[in-house]
Write a protein that holds these residues in place. Sequence first.
Motif, PDB file in Angstrom:
ATOM      1  N   ALA A  76       7.913  -7.888  -1.032  1.00 27.60           N
ATOM      2  CA  ALA A  76       6.880  -6.906  -1.023  1.00 27.60           C
ATOM      3  C   ALA A  76       7.027  -5.875   0.134  1.00 27.60           C
ATOM      4  O   ALA A  76       6.894  -6.406   1.388  1.00 27.60           O
ATOM      5  CB  ALA A  76       5.509  -7.480  -1.426  1.00 27.60           C
ATOM      6  N   LEU A  77       6.675  -4.426   0.014  1.00 28.64           N
ATOM      7  CA  LEU A  77       6.644  -3.608   0.965  1.00 28.64           C
ATOM      8  C   LEU A  77       5.155  -3.657   1.648  1.00 28.64           C
ATOM      9  O   LEU A  77       4.449  -3.120   0.931  1.00 28.64           O
ATOM     10  CB  LEU A  77       7.222  -2.055   0.622  1.00 28.64           C
ATOM     11  CG  LEU A  77       7.351  -1.396   1.644  1.00 28.64           C
ATOM     12  CD1 LEU A  77       8.233  -1.604   2.976  1.00 28.64           C
ATOM     13  CD2 LEU A  77       7.688   0.221   0.920  1.00 28.64           C
ATOM     14  N   GLN A  78       5.133  -3.885   2.988  1.00 24.07           N
ATOM     15  CA  GLN A  78       3.953  -4.027   3.761  1.00 24.07           C
ATOM     16  C   GLN A  78       4.028  -2.790   4.555  1.00 24.07           C
ATOM     17  O   GLN A  78       4.920  -2.677   5.354  1.00 24.07           O
ATOM     18  CB  GLN A  78       3.763  -5.270   4.486  1.00 24.07           C
ATOM     19  CG  GLN A  78       4.005  -6.631   3.747  1.00 24.07           C
ATOM     20  CD  GLN A  78       3.038  -6.900   2.635  1.00 24.07           C
ATOM     21  OE1 GLN A  78       2.143  -6.012   2.666  1.00 24.07           O
ATOM     22  NE2 GLN A  78       3.175  -7.891   1.863  1.00 24.07           N
ATOM     23  N   VAL A  79       3.064  -1.940   4.590  1.00 22.93           N
ATOM     24  CA  VAL A  79       3.009  -0.501   5.398  1.00 22.93           C
ATOM     25  C   VAL A  79       1.563  -0.457   5.915  1.00 22.93           C
ATOM     26  O   VAL A  79       0.579  -0.803   5.474  1.00 22.93           O
ATOM     27  CB  VAL A  79       3.147   0.523   4.247  1.00 22.93           C
ATOM     28  CG1 VAL A  79       3.205   1.767   5.114  1.00 22.93           C
ATOM     29  CG2 VAL A  79       4.192   0.338   3.378  1.00 22.93           C
ATOM     30  N   TYR A  80       1.668  -0.142   7.223  1.00 20.79           N
ATOM     31  CA  TYR A  80       0.579   0.036   8.089  1.00 20.79           C
ATOM     32  C   TYR A  80      -0.396   1.520   7.567  1.00 20.79           C
ATOM     33  O   TYR A  80       0.532   2.324   7.422  1.00 20.79           O
ATOM     34  CB  TYR A  80       0.986   0.414   9.581  1.00 20.79           C
ATOM     35  CG  TYR A  80      -0.369   0.454  10.143  1.00 20.79           C
ATOM     36  CD1 TYR A  80      -1.234  -0.622  10.922  1.00 20.79           C
ATOM     37  CD2 TYR A  80      -0.876   1.752  10.595  1.00 20.79           C
ATOM     38  CE1 TYR A  80      -2.499  -0.180  11.458  1.00 20.79           C
ATOM     39  CE2 TYR A  80      -1.840   2.074  11.490  1.00 20.79           C
ATOM     40  CZ  TYR A  80      -2.661   0.992  11.807  1.00 20.79           C
ATOM     41  OH  TYR A  80      -3.738   1.403  12.655  1.00 20.79           O
ATOM     42  N   ASP A  81      -1.558   1.188   7.393  1.00 22.99           N
ATOM     43  CA  ASP A  81      -2.412   2.256   6.935  1.00 22.99           C
ATOM     44  C   ASP A  81      -2.074   2.789   5.507  1.00 22.99           C
ATOM     45  O   ASP A  81      -2.468   3.835   5.178  1.00 22.99           O
ATOM     46  CB  ASP A  81      -2.556   3.424   7.820  1.00 22.99           C
ATOM     47  CG  ASP A  81      -3.572   3.376   8.834  1.00 22.99           C
ATOM     48  OD1 ASP A  81      -4.529   2.361   8.823  1.00 22.99           O
ATOM     49  OD2 ASP A  81      -3.831   4.141   9.667  1.00 22.99           O
ATOM     50  N   PHE A  82      -1.372   1.893   4.787  1.00 16.61           N
ATOM     51  CA  PHE A  82      -0.933   2.367   3.338  1.00 16.61           C
ATOM     52  C   PHE A  82      -2.236   2.942   2.541  1.00 16.61           C
ATOM     53  O   PHE A  82      -2.303   3.983   2.201  1.00 16.61           O
ATOM     54  CB  PHE A  82      -0.165   1.361   2.862  1.00 16.61           C
ATOM     55  CG  PHE A  82      -0.149   1.618   1.383  1.00 16.61           C
ATOM     56  CD1 PHE A  82       0.660   2.665   0.869  1.00 16.61           C
ATOM     57  CD2 PHE A  82      -0.941   0.910   0.312  1.00 16.61           C
ATOM     58  CE1 PHE A  82       0.859   2.778  -0.340  1.00 16.61           C
ATOM     59  CE2 PHE A  82      -0.826   1.204  -1.019  1.00 16.61           C
ATOM     60  CZ  PHE A  82       0.296   1.986  -1.538  1.00 16.61           C
ATOM     61  N   GLY A  83      -3.021   2.011   2.892  1.00 13.93           N
ATOM     62  CA  GLY A  83      -4.468   2.263   1.916  1.00 13.93           C
ATOM     63  C   GLY A  83      -5.293   3.607   2.174  1.00 13.93           C
ATOM     64  O   GLY A  83      -6.206   3.931   1.623  1.00 13.93           O
ATOM     65  N   THR A  84      -5.006   3.953   3.548  1.00 17.46           N
ATOM     66  CA  THR A  84      -5.888   5.294   3.855  1.00 17.46           C
ATOM     67  C   THR A  84      -4.946   6.373   3.742  1.00 17.46           C
ATOM     68  O   THR A  84      -5.346   7.606   3.986  1.00 17.46           O
ATOM     69  CB  THR A  84      -6.005   5.052   5.440  1.00 17.46           C
ATOM     70  OG1 THR A  84      -5.048   4.853   6.209  1.00 17.46           O
ATOM     71  CG2 THR A  84      -7.075   3.634   5.602  1.00 17.46           C
ATOM     72  N   VAL A  85      -3.574   6.413   3.296  1.00 27.37           N
ATOM     73  CA  VAL A  85      -2.917   7.479   3.159  1.00 27.37           C
ATOM     74  C   VAL A  85      -3.309   7.892   1.547  1.00 27.37           C
ATOM     75  O   VAL A  85      -3.407   7.527   0.678  1.00 27.37           O
ATOM     76  CB  VAL A  85      -1.382   7.319   2.888  1.00 27.37           C
ATOM     77  CG1 VAL A  85      -0.556   8.500   2.744  1.00 27.37           C
ATOM     78  CG2 VAL A  85      -0.795   6.800   4.262  1.00 27.37           C
ATOM     79  N   PRO A  86      -3.805   9.361   1.556  1.00 27.77           N
ATOM     80  CA  PRO A  86      -4.286   9.906   0.450  1.00 27.77           C
ATOM     81  C   PRO A  86      -3.308   9.916  -0.638  1.00 27.77           C
ATOM     82  O   PRO A  86      -2.079  10.409  -0.195  1.00 27.77           O
ATOM     83  CB  PRO A  86      -5.173  11.504   0.742  1.00 27.77           C
ATOM     84  CG  PRO A  86      -5.282  11.126   2.126  1.00 27.77           C
ATOM     85  CD  PRO A  86      -4.321   9.931   2.922  1.00 27.77           C
ATOM     86  N   VAL A  87      -3.599   9.885  -1.924  1.00 31.20           N
ATOM     87  CA  VAL A  87      -2.630   9.768  -2.929  1.00 31.20           C
ATOM     88  C   VAL A  87      -2.097  11.227  -2.980  1.00 31.20           C
ATOM     89  O   VAL A  87      -2.941  12.467  -2.995  1.00 31.20           O
ATOM     90  CB  VAL A  87      -3.249   9.290  -4.400  1.00 31.20           C
ATOM     91  CG1 VAL A  87      -2.423   9.745  -5.645  1.00 31.20           C
ATOM     92  CG2 VAL A  87      -3.739   7.982  -4.299  1.00 31.20           C
ATOM     93  N   GLY A  88      -0.641  11.393  -2.993  1.00 29.63           N
ATOM     94  CA  GLY A  88      -0.263  12.679  -3.066  1.00 29.63           C
ATOM     95  C   GLY A  88       0.073  13.165  -1.888  1.00 29.63           C
ATOM     96  O   GLY A  88       0.920  14.343  -1.967  1.00 29.63           O
ATOM     97  N   THR A  89      -0.023  12.654  -0.813  1.00 30.10           N
ATOM     98  CA  THR A  89       0.310  13.114   0.513  1.00 30.10           C
ATOM     99  C   THR A  89       1.641  12.804   0.804  1.00 30.10           C
ATOM    100  O   THR A  89       2.217  11.828   0.533  1.00 30.10           O
ATOM    101  CB  THR A  89      -0.709  12.418   1.691  1.00 30.10           C
ATOM    102  OG1 THR A  89      -2.021  12.299   1.313  1.00 30.10           O
ATOM    103  CG2 THR A  89      -0.293  12.816   2.915  1.00 30.10           C
TER     104      THR A  89
END
Length: 289
Positions: free
Chosen positions: A171-184
Amino acid sequence: MPDQEQDSHRLVLHPLSEAIGVEVRGIDLNEPMDEILARTLKAVWAEKSILLIRGQELDDDAQYAFARIFGEIAARSKPPVEKRDFVPDPENPMHLITDRVDENGNRLGSLGHGEMYFHTDKCYEEKPHRASTLYAMEIPSEGGHTKFASLYRAYDMLPDDLRNMLEGRRALQVYDFGTVPVGTDVKIDELMHYWQPIFVTNPDTGKKALYVNRLMTSRIEGLDDAENREVLETLWDIIESPDNMYEHIWAPGDIIVWDNLSSVHARTDWPQDERRTLRRCTVQGDTLV
Ligand SMILES: [Fe+2]
Protein backbone atom coordinates in the motif's frame (compact mmCIF):
# COMPACT_ATOMS: atom_id res chain seq x y z
CA MET A 1 11.76 -13.77 46.44
CA PRO A 2 13.24 -10.47 45.24
CA ASP A 3 11.24 -7.24 45.47
CA GLN A 4 11.37 -7.00 41.68
CA GLU A 5 8.89 -9.81 41.28
CA GLN A 6 6.64 -8.38 43.92
CA ASP A 7 6.73 -5.03 42.08
CA SER A 8 5.52 -6.65 38.89
CA HIS A 9 2.84 -8.55 40.77
CA ARG A 10 1.40 -5.35 42.22
CA LEU A 11 0.43 -4.16 38.74
CA VAL A 12 -3.26 -4.13 37.97
CA LEU A 13 -4.20 -4.36 34.30
CA HIS A 14 -7.59 -2.92 33.36
CA PRO A 15 -8.81 -3.33 29.74
CA LEU A 16 -9.75 -0.05 28.02
CA SER A 17 -12.11 -1.72 25.54
CA GLU A 18 -12.82 -5.16 24.09
CA ALA A 19 -10.71 -4.39 21.04
CA ILE A 20 -7.65 -2.53 22.22
CA GLY A 21 -5.73 -1.06 25.12
CA VAL A 22 -4.93 -1.62 28.76
CA GLU A 23 -4.69 0.76 31.70
CA VAL A 24 -1.85 -0.10 34.05
CA ARG A 25 -2.50 0.80 37.69
CA GLY A 26 -0.21 0.64 40.68
CA ILE A 27 2.82 2.22 39.05
CA ASP A 28 4.75 5.46 39.54
CA LEU A 29 7.02 6.25 36.62
CA ASN A 30 9.23 8.44 38.80
CA GLU A 31 10.26 5.36 40.81
CA PRO A 32 13.24 3.34 39.56
CA MET A 33 12.06 0.59 37.24
CA ASP A 34 13.52 -2.89 37.45
CA GLU A 35 14.00 -5.10 34.44
CA ILE A 36 11.11 -7.46 35.19
CA LEU A 37 8.63 -4.59 35.38
CA ALA A 38 9.98 -3.03 32.16
CA ARG A 39 9.71 -6.38 30.36
CA THR A 40 6.16 -6.86 31.64
CA LEU A 41 5.10 -3.41 30.37
CA LYS A 42 6.66 -4.06 26.98
CA ALA A 43 4.95 -7.43 26.64
CA VAL A 44 1.52 -6.01 27.56
CA TRP A 45 2.02 -3.11 25.13
CA ALA A 46 2.98 -5.46 22.28
CA GLU A 47 -0.08 -7.61 22.90
CA LYS A 48 -2.67 -4.86 23.56
CA SER A 49 -1.23 -2.03 21.37
CA ILE A 50 -1.89 0.74 23.92
CA LEU A 51 -0.83 1.28 27.52
CA LEU A 52 -2.37 4.05 29.62
CA ILE A 53 -0.98 5.15 32.97
CA ARG A 54 -2.82 7.93 34.79
CA GLY A 55 -1.81 10.49 37.38
CA GLN A 56 1.89 10.85 36.55
CA GLU A 57 4.07 13.91 37.06
CA LEU A 58 6.71 13.53 34.40
CA ASP A 59 9.51 15.84 33.33
CA ASP A 60 11.32 15.35 30.01
CA ASP A 61 13.83 12.89 31.49
CA ALA A 62 11.16 10.70 33.10
CA GLN A 63 9.16 10.51 29.87
CA TYR A 64 12.34 9.75 27.92
CA ALA A 65 13.17 6.91 30.33
CA PHE A 66 9.64 5.50 29.98
CA ALA A 67 9.78 5.65 26.16
CA ARG A 68 13.18 3.94 26.25
CA ILE A 69 11.50 0.74 27.59
CA PHE A 70 10.02 0.24 24.14
CA GLY A 71 13.16 0.76 22.06
CA GLU A 72 15.66 3.35 20.85
CA ILE A 73 14.39 6.93 20.92
CA ALA A 74 13.72 8.16 17.37
CA ALA A 75 15.63 11.05 15.89
CA ARG A 76 13.23 13.70 14.62
CA SER A 77 13.23 14.00 10.86
CA LYS A 78 13.26 17.48 9.37
CA PRO A 79 9.68 18.72 9.10
CA PRO A 80 8.38 19.77 5.68
CA VAL A 81 9.19 23.38 4.71
CA GLU A 82 5.72 24.74 5.46
CA LYS A 83 5.85 23.38 9.01
CA ARG A 84 9.41 24.18 9.99
CA ASP A 85 8.61 27.24 12.05
CA PHE A 86 6.21 25.13 14.16
CA VAL A 87 9.12 23.06 15.45
CA PRO A 88 11.48 25.15 17.55
CA ASP A 89 14.17 22.49 17.95
CA PRO A 90 14.01 19.54 15.54
CA GLU A 91 17.00 17.94 17.31
CA ASN A 92 15.12 17.60 20.61
CA PRO A 93 13.32 14.22 20.83
CA MET A 94 10.84 15.72 23.32
CA HIS A 95 8.31 17.55 21.23
CA LEU A 96 5.21 19.57 22.14
CA ILE A 97 1.91 18.98 20.37
CA THR A 98 0.31 22.36 20.89
CA ASP A 99 -0.71 25.61 19.26
CA ARG A 100 0.77 27.64 22.13
CA VAL A 101 3.09 30.55 21.45
CA ASP A 102 5.68 32.13 23.74
CA GLU A 103 5.68 35.78 24.85
CA ASN A 104 7.33 36.78 21.56
CA GLY A 105 4.73 35.04 19.44
CA ASN A 106 6.98 32.10 18.48
CA ARG A 107 5.25 28.74 18.18
CA LEU A 108 6.19 26.20 20.84
CA GLY A 109 5.10 23.07 18.99
CA SER A 110 3.32 21.60 16.01
CA LEU A 111 0.13 19.92 14.82
CA GLY A 112 -1.91 22.98 15.81
CA HIS A 113 -5.64 22.72 16.19
CA GLY A 114 -8.55 20.64 15.03
CA GLU A 115 -9.63 17.18 14.02
CA MET A 116 -7.14 14.71 12.58
CA TYR A 117 -8.13 11.54 10.71
CA PHE A 118 -6.92 8.07 11.63
CA HIS A 119 -3.27 7.51 10.85
CA THR A 120 -0.15 5.83 12.15
CA ASP A 121 3.04 7.79 12.75
CA LYS A 122 5.63 7.94 9.94
CA CYS A 123 4.06 5.16 7.85
CA TYR A 124 5.31 7.08 4.79
CA GLU A 125 8.94 6.31 5.72
CA GLU A 126 10.71 2.98 5.26
CA LYS A 127 11.21 2.65 9.04
CA PRO A 128 8.17 4.16 10.75
CA HIS A 129 8.19 5.09 14.41
CA ARG A 130 7.45 1.91 16.32
CA ALA A 131 5.98 3.48 19.44
CA SER A 132 4.77 6.94 20.35
CA THR A 133 4.43 8.24 23.89
CA LEU A 134 2.13 11.16 24.61
CA TYR A 135 1.93 12.89 27.99
CA ALA A 136 -0.99 15.21 28.77
CA MET A 137 -0.11 18.66 30.16
CA GLU A 138 -3.01 21.03 29.31
CA ILE A 139 -6.39 19.64 28.28
CA PRO A 140 -9.42 21.59 26.98
CA SER A 141 -12.78 21.51 28.75
CA GLU A 142 -14.21 19.33 25.99
CA GLY A 143 -12.98 17.46 22.90
CA GLY A 144 -9.38 16.89 21.87
CA HIS A 145 -9.82 13.19 22.54
CA THR A 146 -7.61 10.56 20.91
CA LYS A 147 -9.34 7.59 19.32
CA PHE A 148 -7.41 4.36 18.83
CA ALA A 149 -8.38 1.44 16.60
CA SER A 150 -6.85 -2.03 16.44
CA LEU A 151 -5.11 -3.14 13.26
CA TYR A 152 -4.65 -6.64 14.71
CA ARG A 153 -8.38 -7.05 15.10
CA ALA A 154 -9.02 -5.40 11.71
CA TYR A 155 -6.79 -8.06 10.12
CA ASP A 156 -8.71 -10.80 11.93
CA MET A 157 -12.06 -9.29 10.84
CA LEU A 158 -11.21 -9.28 7.11
CA PRO A 159 -13.45 -11.55 5.04
CA ASP A 160 -11.37 -14.47 3.73
CA ASP A 161 -11.75 -13.53 0.05
CA LEU A 162 -10.60 -9.96 0.70
CA ARG A 163 -7.67 -11.12 2.84
CA ASN A 164 -6.62 -13.56 0.11
CA MET A 165 -6.89 -10.86 -2.56
CA LEU A 166 -4.73 -8.44 -0.53
CA GLU A 167 -2.11 -10.97 0.58
CA GLY A 168 1.37 -10.00 -0.62
CA ARG A 169 0.34 -6.57 -1.94
CA ARG A 170 1.78 -3.24 -0.88
CA ALA A 171 0.00 0.00 0.00
CA LEU A 172 1.25 3.47 -0.87
CA GLN A 173 1.59 5.61 2.27
CA VAL A 174 1.85 9.34 1.62
CA TYR A 175 2.51 12.22 3.97
CA ASP A 176 -0.41 14.64 4.08
CA PHE A 177 -2.30 12.65 1.45
CA GLY A 178 -5.60 13.32 3.19
CA THR A 179 -5.07 17.06 3.12
CA VAL A 180 -4.26 17.32 -0.59
CA PRO A 181 -7.50 18.59 -2.19
CA VAL A 182 -9.02 16.28 -4.80
CA GLY A 183 -8.01 17.41 -8.29
CA THR A 184 -4.87 19.18 -7.10
CA ASP A 185 -2.00 18.62 -9.47
CA VAL A 186 0.47 17.28 -6.91
CA LYS A 187 2.81 14.54 -8.06
CA ILE A 188 3.65 11.73 -5.71
CA ASP A 189 7.38 12.46 -5.98
CA GLU A 190 6.74 15.87 -4.40
CA LEU A 191 5.38 14.26 -1.22
CA MET A 192 7.08 11.99 1.32
CA HIS A 193 5.88 8.47 0.51
CA TYR A 194 6.71 4.77 0.83
CA TRP A 195 5.20 1.50 -0.40
CA GLN A 196 4.62 -0.59 2.73
CA PRO A 197 3.39 -4.19 2.98
CA ILE A 198 -0.39 -4.10 3.45
CA PHE A 199 -0.12 -6.83 6.10
CA VAL A 200 2.68 -6.50 8.64
CA THR A 201 3.84 -8.86 11.37
CA ASN A 202 4.65 -7.62 14.85
CA PRO A 203 8.13 -8.99 15.61
CA ASP A 204 7.30 -9.04 19.35
CA THR A 205 4.12 -11.13 19.10
CA GLY A 206 4.10 -12.75 15.64
CA LYS A 207 0.60 -11.30 15.19
CA LYS A 208 -0.46 -9.80 11.86
CA ALA A 209 -1.93 -6.33 11.40
CA LEU A 210 -3.72 -4.55 8.53
CA TYR A 211 -1.34 -1.65 7.92
CA VAL A 212 -3.47 1.05 6.23
CA ASN A 213 -5.07 4.28 7.45
CA ARG A 214 -7.51 6.89 6.17
CA LEU A 215 -5.20 9.90 6.39
CA MET A 216 -2.13 8.58 4.59
CA THR A 217 -2.91 5.45 2.53
CA SER A 218 -3.46 6.54 -1.05
CA ARG A 219 -3.64 3.28 -3.00
CA ILE A 220 -3.19 -0.47 -3.04
CA GLU A 221 -0.80 -2.06 -5.48
CA GLY A 222 -2.38 -3.64 -8.55
CA LEU A 223 -5.91 -2.19 -8.22
CA ASP A 224 -7.47 0.24 -10.68
CA ASP A 225 -8.97 3.52 -9.40
CA ALA A 226 -12.50 2.19 -8.91
CA GLU A 227 -11.33 -1.00 -7.18
CA ASN A 228 -8.94 1.02 -5.05
CA ARG A 229 -11.67 3.36 -3.81
CA GLU A 230 -14.04 0.49 -3.10
CA VAL A 231 -11.50 -1.65 -1.24
CA LEU A 232 -10.16 1.25 0.83
CA GLU A 233 -13.69 2.24 1.85
CA THR A 234 -14.30 -1.35 2.96
CA LEU A 235 -11.06 -1.32 4.97
CA TRP A 236 -11.95 2.02 6.66
CA ASP A 237 -15.33 0.56 7.65
CA ILE A 238 -13.62 -2.43 9.29
CA ILE A 239 -10.88 -0.42 11.02
CA GLU A 240 -13.10 2.44 12.18
CA SER A 241 -16.01 0.32 13.35
CA PRO A 242 -17.03 1.45 16.87
CA ASP A 243 -16.39 -2.01 18.32
CA ASN A 244 -12.78 -1.86 17.06
CA MET A 245 -11.97 1.30 19.00
CA TYR A 246 -11.11 3.00 22.24
CA GLU A 247 -11.61 6.77 22.65
CA HIS A 248 -9.41 8.37 25.29
CA ILE A 249 -10.62 11.45 27.13
CA TRP A 250 -7.41 13.01 28.40
CA ALA A 251 -6.71 14.33 31.88
CA PRO A 252 -3.48 16.11 32.81
CA GLY A 253 -0.96 13.54 34.04
CA ASP A 254 -2.07 10.77 31.66
CA ILE A 255 0.63 9.09 29.61
CA ILE A 256 -0.12 6.71 26.77
CA VAL A 257 2.29 4.65 24.71
CA TRP A 258 0.91 3.10 21.53
CA ASP A 259 2.24 0.67 18.98
CA ASN A 260 2.23 2.28 15.53
CA LEU A 261 2.37 -1.09 13.84
CA SER A 262 -0.82 -2.56 15.29
CA SER A 263 -2.96 0.54 15.90
CA VAL A 264 -4.13 3.76 14.28
CA HIS A 265 -5.06 6.95 16.12
CA ALA A 266 -7.19 10.02 15.39
CA ARG A 267 -7.94 13.28 17.17
CA THR A 268 -11.28 14.96 17.76
CA ASP A 269 -11.83 18.72 17.56
CA TRP A 270 -12.01 21.06 20.57
CA PRO A 271 -12.96 24.72 21.18
CA GLN A 272 -10.76 27.10 19.20
CA ASP A 273 -10.06 29.33 22.18
CA GLU A 274 -8.85 26.54 24.47
CA ARG A 275 -5.37 25.13 24.77
CA ARG A 276 -4.33 21.50 24.43
CA THR A 277 -0.70 20.64 25.10
CA LEU A 278 0.83 17.19 25.09
CA ARG A 279 4.47 16.16 25.10
CA ARG A 280 5.54 13.50 22.63
CA CYS A 281 8.58 11.25 22.50
CA THR A 282 8.77 8.49 19.91
CA VAL A 283 10.60 5.19 19.50
CA GLN A 284 12.36 4.20 16.29
CA GLY A 285 11.07 1.23 14.31
CA ASP A 286 12.52 -1.06 11.68
CA THR A 287 11.68 -1.98 8.10
CA LEU A 288 8.25 -3.62 8.11
CA VAL A 289 7.68 -7.20 6.98
FE1 LIG B 1 0.01 10.80 15.10
